[in-house]
Motif scaffolding. Structure first.
Motif: not given
Length: 151
Positions: A34-35, A39-40
Motif C-alpha cells: 500500500r505504501s 489507493d490500490g
C-alpha cells in the motif's frame, strides 16, 4: 529444478507458520504494498511492470530457479530448462543480467567458456520465488484438470 534447501525452506514457511503469525506476516506485506501503490492503483508507467515482465516471463522464473542450485554453463542451463530455444535463453539471460539478477562470466579460452550464476539480488529474489513455485507445483495438477473440464 529448485534446490532441496529452497524447497525445504518454502515448505517450512508454508506448513509451520501459525495462523495468527501468517496473517500478521501477510498484513505486513500488504501494508508495504500500500505504501508503494496508493489507493490500490497500479499505474501503467510503474517500473514494477518492467521488472515483473522480466522476472515472471515464461522462461525467467525457470532460469532463475535453475541457477539457484549452482553456477551453470550455457549447455547445462539449456538442458535443465527443457523446451527453451537458444534465442529465448540468450534473450532471457541477457535481460536478467542487465537487471542485475544473473552474473555472466566469460573465460578467455578456446573454445569459449561462459558460466552463469545468480547475483546477491538474484539469490534474494529466488528465495521469494521458491514458495510461489512450491505452491504452483503442489496445485498444478488440480488447476490444469479444472481448466480442461468443459464449462
Amino acid at each position: 529444478m529448485v534446490s532441496t534447501q529452497l524447497t525445504d525452506q518454502a515448505d517450512g514457511q508454508i506448513r509451520t507458520g501459525e495462523p495468527s503469525q501468517s496473517a500478521e506476516h501477510t498484513s505486513d506485506h500488504f501494508g508495504e504494498l500500500r505504501s508503494y501503490f496508493a489507493d490500490g492503483v497500479f499505474p501503467s508507467s510503474c517500473p514494477t511492470r518492467t521488472v515483473l515482465d522480466h522476472v515472471m516471463s515464461r522462461w525467467g522464473v525457470l532460469v532463475l530457479l535453475t541457477l539457484a542450485e549452482r553456477t551453470l554453463r550455457w549447455g547445462e542451463l539449456r538442458r535443465a530448462v527443457q523446451g527453451v530455444s537458444e534465442k529465448m535463453l540468450a534473450q532471457t539471460l541477457r535481460t536478467l543480467e542487465q537487471d542485475g539478477l544473473v552474473h555472466r562470466e566469460a573465460f578467455p579460452v578456446i573454445p569459449p567458456h561462459v558460466e552463469y550464476s545468480l547475483t546477491d539480488l538474484g539469490n534474494d529474489l529466488v528465495l521469494r520465488l521458491a514458495p510461489l513455485m512450491t505452491w504452483i507445483a503442489r496445485h498444478a495438477d488440480e488447476i490444469v484438470a479444472r481448466s480442461a473440464q468443459p464449462t
